[in-house]
Design a protein around this motif. Structure first.
Motif, short mmCIF file in Angstrom:
data_model
loop_
_atom_site.label_atom_id
_atom_site.label_comp_id
_atom_site.label_asym_id
_atom_site.label_seq_id
_atom_site.Cartn_x
_atom_site.Cartn_y
_atom_site.Cartn_z
N GLU A 1 7.05 91.12 -13.10
CA GLU A 1 5.79 90.41 -12.99
C GLU A 1 4.74 91.38 -12.47
OE1 GLU A 1 7.56 85.96 -11.89
OE2 GLU A 1 7.03 87.37 -10.28
N GLN B 1 3.42 82.76 -11.39
CA GLN B 1 2.63 81.54 -11.25
C GLN B 1 2.22 81.24 -9.81
OE1 GLN B 1 1.68 79.81 -13.85
NE2 GLN B 1 2.97 80.72 -15.45
N SER C 1 4.14 81.97 -22.66
CA SER C 1 3.51 83.19 -22.14
C SER C 1 3.16 84.15 -23.28
CB SER C 1 4.44 83.88 -21.15
OG SER C 1 4.64 83.08 -20.01
N PRO D 1 -3.94 88.47 -15.92
CA PRO D 1 -3.82 87.11 -15.38
C PRO D 1 -5.02 86.70 -14.54
CG PRO D 1 -2.57 88.61 -14.03
CD PRO D 1 -3.15 89.44 -15.14
N TRP E 1 9.71 88.07 -23.51
CA TRP E 1 8.99 87.10 -22.71
C TRP E 1 9.24 85.72 -23.30
CZ3 TRP E 1 6.54 90.85 -25.70
CH2 TRP E 1 5.83 90.40 -26.81
N ASP F 1 -1.64 86.66 -20.83
CA ASP F 1 -1.27 85.96 -19.59
C ASP F 1 -0.63 86.90 -18.58
OD1 ASP F 1 -2.12 83.46 -20.41
OD2 ASP F 1 -0.21 82.97 -21.35
N ILE F 2 0.24 87.77 -19.10
CA ILE F 2 1.07 88.59 -18.22
C ILE F 2 0.30 89.77 -17.65
CG2 ILE F 2 3.12 90.06 -18.16
CD1 ILE F 2 4.26 88.17 -20.39
N ASN G 1 7.01 88.35 -17.31
CA ASN G 1 6.55 86.98 -17.10
C ASN G 1 5.32 87.00 -16.20
OD1 ASN G 1 6.55 84.22 -17.38
ND2 ASN G 1 8.12 83.85 -15.85
N LYS G 2 4.57 85.91 -16.21
CA LYS G 2 3.43 85.75 -15.30
C LYS G 2 3.91 85.14 -14.00
CE LYS G 2 -1.01 83.43 -14.67
NZ LYS G 2 -2.02 82.52 -15.23
#
Length: 468
Positions: A182, A206, A245, A253, A241, A249-250, A203-204
């Protein structure tokens, strides 16, 4: 298998006591002829070494030729070092040329996994970043995810901001969470212009937001945490991913603000917009290449969220998508199902963006913004697929300068003749698309061939490798 900083020092020490080869002693006629390289400007020597593809070992050998060569080139020998986490204490105490170091590789000792994992989580990089004043490039191998970087709390942005190039390599072969990346894990590396990831599930985050001091005195710095606004070159090797997503996004962000008051009077949100994206997949990523996630990435025609992602692609000039099954060298007559069709590509969709040059709103697509496009390991059913993938409408002009296209070959009886004609037909059709009068702001050159050629000459082996 790998060299450590101790190896480099040992070889340099040996050069002090090694006898000079006959005919190369300092002061004799032949020695003076050989020493011409020692009189060249160091910047020119570096260019010669680079253009000549000289390895690190070659440079070490040159520095061992004579004392004058050593005095001239020992600084090039110590530009790059490789250490394990277990070497850190010895490195701090014994290495005397830290100011010469520009590149560091922290590699995993796969023979001692427990000790390596302990080092990732418990050994700080502070002294390395503090004392290597000219360090700008790092390669860090991890046994699983890159979470350990997020909790390296003994150094801060003032030390890590000089790092402009970072490569992360995961040796995890387990579930996605074991190789998680991330962007918030790089919250102390604000100044990256080049980022390469190998073997990660990306991944993002969150739940991340920058942490500020109560008086907001560090707001200007901390608001950049978890972002890489200077990123120009993004390279992903066997990275996956999950839907929904996407790369925007990743890597660009928007995080929630911890305090609504901070929103008042704040500048417009800045975004990441790389100029180069390179993506590589080998046989181990076959399930991802045939997945909906990959299809959505290469074809945005039906992506409802695409117009919210266009800022991320607004400065994109170079795009490479390389897909190769290295097992085919042993069975070239067959290839796995996961090679995608060129007809799946959909980079023509229009969007509007403010021009950096004129400040006016321009109509673009990812395809018309590109200057260089590389596609390796794609299938082509017929020439009309090229028009479907690449031909634009609405008066938009291309800016394409070069296309590299290496497709999967035709197999079966008479394939050799058909393949030769096929390549000619592909090049002719691409010429008609990109070099028609008034359609391109540049003249587009083309390199057309078959993906198997890339396997035979091993041109992408280094990109896929975790050990080079």
């Amino acid at each position: 298998m790998k060299r450590s900083f101790v190896d480099a020092q040992g070889e340099q020490n040996q050069s002090l006591v090694r006898k000079k080869p006959h005919g190369l002693s300092e002061g004799n006629r032949h020695g003076k002829q050989c020493d011409i390289i020692t009189r060249l400007p160091l910047e020119l020597v570096e260019i010669i070494f680079k253009k000549g593809n000289l390895s690190r070992q070659d440079i070490i050998n040159i520095s061992m030729t004579s004392s004058s060569h050593r005095a001239r080139f020992f600084m090039l020998v110590f530009q790059s070092i490789k250490i394990t986490w277990g070497d850190f204490e010895r490195f701090d105490k014994t290495f005397k040329h830290k100011d010469l170091i520009r590149h560091v590789r922290i590699y995993s000792d796969l023979s001692d996994i427990k000790k390596t994992t302990f080092g990732e989580w418990n050994i700080s990089m502070r002294n390395l970043l503090l004392e290597c004043t000219n360090l700008w490039k790092m390669i860090i191998e991890v046994m699983t995810s890159a979470r350990c970087l997020k909790y390296q709390d003994k150094f801060d942005v003032d030390l890590s901001d000089k790092i402009t190039s970072l490569t992360l390599i995961s040796h995890a072969n387990e579930a996605a969470d074991e190789s998680l990346f991330e962007l918030s894990q790089l919250q102390k590396f604000h100044n990256l212009s080049e980022l390469k990831l190998n073997g990660f599930f990306i991944n993002k985050d969150q739940y991340f937001y920058p942490k500020f001091k109560p008086d907001l005195s560090d707001y200007a710095v901390r608001c950049l945490d978890g972002k890489v606004l200077n990123l120009k070159h993004l390279k992903l090797v066997n990275c996956r991913w999950e839907h929904p997503s996407n790369l925007s996004d990743i890597f660009s962000p928007n995080y929630p603000s911890p305090n609504p008051v901070l929103i008042c009077g704040r500048e417009k949100e800045k975004f990441t917009a790389p100029s180069s994206i390179s993506i590589f997949y080998s046989e181990e990523s076959a399930p991802f290449v045939v997945s909906e996630r990959f299809r959505n990435f290469v074809n945005n025609d039906n992506d409802e969220q695409f117009l919210f992602q266009t800022q991320f692609y607004s400065r994109l000039k170079q795009l490479s998508i390389v897909i190769l099954n290295r097992k085919e060298l042993t069975n070239p007559e067959r290839y796995d199902y996961y090679y995608p069709w060129i007809g799946q590509l959909g980079f023509r969709r229009k969007f509007h963006v403010h021009s950096d040059a004129s400040g006016e709103i321009e109509c673009r697509s990812i395809l018309t913004s590109l200057e260089r496009l590389t596609l390796v390991g794609w299938r082509l059913s017929n020439l009309s697929e090229l028009e479907k993938a690449f031909k634009t409408d609405g008066g938009m002009k291309y800016n394409m300068k070069h296309i590299t296209l290496y497709i999967m070959p035709v197999t079966g009886s008479g394939a050799e003749n058909r393949n030769e004609e096929e390549l000619k037909g592909i090049k002719k059709r691409l010429e008609e698309i990109f070099n028609a009068p008034g359609i391109n702001n540049n003249h587009c050159t083309m390199d057309i061939g078959y993906a198997y050629d890339c396997l035979k000459d091993h041109r992408y082996d280094q990109e896929f490798s975790k050990y080079n």
